[in-house]
Design a protein around this motif. Structure first.
Motif, mmCIF file in Angstrom:
data_model
loop_
_atom_site.group_PDB
_atom_site.id
_atom_site.type_symbol
_atom_site.label_atom_id
_atom_site.label_comp_id
_atom_site.label_asym_id
_atom_site.label_seq_id
_atom_site.Cartn_x
_atom_site.Cartn_y
_atom_site.Cartn_z
ATOM 1 N N GLY A 92 8.049 -1.222 1.015
ATOM 2 C CA GLY A 92 6.822 -0.973 0.109
ATOM 3 C C GLY A 92 5.683 -0.542 1.145
ATOM 4 O O GLY A 92 4.480 -0.516 0.672
ATOM 5 N N THR A 93 6.003 0.191 2.150
ATOM 6 C CA THR A 93 5.082 0.649 3.192
ATOM 7 C C THR A 93 4.066 1.529 2.410
ATOM 8 O O THR A 93 2.844 1.475 2.755
ATOM 9 N N ARG A 94 4.460 2.559 1.635
ATOM 10 C CA ARG A 94 3.433 3.510 1.064
ATOM 11 C C ARG A 94 2.432 2.859 0.309
ATOM 12 O O ARG A 94 1.276 3.120 0.346
ATOM 13 N N LYS A 95 2.829 2.045 -0.603
ATOM 14 C CA LYS A 95 1.894 1.151 -1.478
ATOM 15 C C LYS A 95 0.960 0.388 -0.800
ATOM 16 O O LYS A 95 -0.125 0.489 -1.036
ATOM 17 N N ALA A 96 1.506 -0.177 0.478
ATOM 18 C CA ALA A 96 0.783 -1.105 1.193
ATOM 19 C C ALA A 96 -0.561 -0.315 1.830
ATOM 20 O O ALA A 96 -1.578 -0.706 1.802
ATOM 21 N N MET A 97 -0.094 0.908 2.489
ATOM 22 C CA MET A 97 -1.098 1.678 2.930
ATOM 23 C C MET A 97 -2.000 2.098 1.866
ATOM 24 O O MET A 97 -3.262 2.333 2.250
ATOM 25 N N GLU A 98 -1.631 2.609 0.786
ATOM 26 C CA GLU A 98 -2.663 3.094 -0.284
ATOM 27 C C GLU A 98 -3.676 1.843 -0.542
ATOM 28 O O GLU A 98 -4.946 2.237 -0.742
ATOM 29 N N VAL A 99 -3.349 0.838 -0.796
ATOM 30 C CA VAL A 99 -3.924 -0.390 -1.101
ATOM 31 C C VAL A 99 -5.085 -0.637 -0.045
ATOM 32 O O VAL A 99 -6.050 -0.875 -0.108
ATOM 33 N N MET A 100 -4.270 -0.905 1.335
ATOM 34 C CA MET A 100 -5.301 -1.143 2.222
ATOM 35 C C MET A 100 -6.372 -0.102 2.887
ATOM 36 O O MET A 100 -7.350 -0.446 3.332
ATOM 37 N N ARG A 101 -6.088 1.034 2.674
ATOM 38 C CA ARG A 101 -7.091 2.108 2.911
ATOM 39 C C ARG A 101 -8.167 2.141 2.099
ATOM 40 O O ARG A 101 -9.097 2.669 2.251
ATOM 41 N N ALA A 102 -7.867 1.977 0.938
ATOM 42 C CA ALA A 102 -8.686 1.987 -0.336
ATOM 43 C C ALA A 102 -9.680 0.857 -0.526
ATOM 44 O O ALA A 102 -10.706 0.922 -1.225
ATOM 45 N N GLN A 103 -9.232 -0.384 -0.289
ATOM 46 C CA GLN A 103 -9.969 -1.691 -0.455
ATOM 47 C C GLN A 103 -11.153 -1.413 0.713
ATOM 48 O O GLN A 103 -11.356 -1.077 1.496
#
Length: 257
Positions: A92-103
């Protein structure tokens, strides 16, 4: 960890919470006053102490279904506003990065649970080590690709032998071993390894939690005396090989170099 984490409960999204270190970590997070978004194929089986709707959200995740991982992140953000730490036993690394950089504010810790088998190849576990080596290489590379202002930190967590059901429920054994390997007793070897596991899952979970909440989590986290000693022995062996063959290694540059 993100700047806001010190002011309010941290949100941990943890995969593989039905047993082992994942289950222990979910309980550790709740005990510390943080929020556990705990996932499993059957979330109804997840039972922890002192849970409320404010500190615990069980969600379904199937490792073979990437959309279930995406849905889990979306549900976590919808319920709690962000994800501060992702404890990853799945891809799930890709989704985690998307969420963390956008929050807002951006940032978080991505803890990739690999294995000492991701640093050292063990006999009879070649495919397992191959997959774990791949996660180690992936993580080391992408950790150098993120923007500093995203404040996303990556850690490869490398447990040694822990007293879980890894060698039992989690492992499939062949009933028709190849005749060329009749010198190897697979089941006996695996049983011997299972019998000497030193790691306490609760203590391993505590170590992962404490690393995840650091302002700068380590790039690698060895868990267990066995993992620590095996890794240092490998480093010594590598250094010896490099030195012994230095004249060969340094003989391949173009003459102008």
């Amino acid at each position: 960890m993100s700047p806001s984490a010190s002011k309010s409960p941290r949100i941990f999204l943890i995969t593989g919470c039905s047993t082992g270190i994942g289950a222990s970590l979910a309980q550790e997070v709740i005990d510390r006053g943080d929020i556990a978004v705990a996932t499993a194929r059957k979330p109804s089986s997840l039972k922890f102490k002192d849970t409320t709707e404010q500190n615990f959200l069980p969600l379904p995740v199937d490792l073979y279904d990437r959309e279930s991982i995406v849905a889990a992140f979306d549900a976590a953000v919808k319920a709690f506003g962000r994800v501060d730490a992702f404890i990853n036993n799945a891809d799930g690394t890709r989704k985690a990065m998307e969420v963390m950089r956008a929050q807002s504010p951006p940032g978080g810790a991505i803890m990739q649970v690999t294995s000492i088998g991701g640093l050292i190849g063990f006999p009879l576990m070649s495919m397992y080590s191959a997959s774990k080596f791949a996660v180690e290489g992936l993580t080391e590379a992408i950790a150098q690709e993120v923007k500093p202002e995203w404040n996303i930190h990556f850690t490869c967590v490398e447990p040694g032998g822990f007293r879980t059901d890894f060698f039992h429920r989690s492992m499939t054994y062949t009933d028709q071993p190849h005749p060329a390997y009749d010198h190897v007793d697979l089941r006996a070897t695996m049983k011997q390894m299972a019998d000497v596991q030193m790691g306490d899952p609760a203590k391993g979970a505590r170590a992962i939690y404490e690393a995840a909440v650091l302002s700068k989590p380590p790039s690698r986290l060895l868990l267990g005396t066995d993992a620590y000693n095996w890794y240092n022995s490998k480093l010594e062996s590598w250094a010896g090989d490099a030195k012994e063959n230095e004249h060969i290694s340094l003989s391949t540059d173009v003459d102008a170099a």
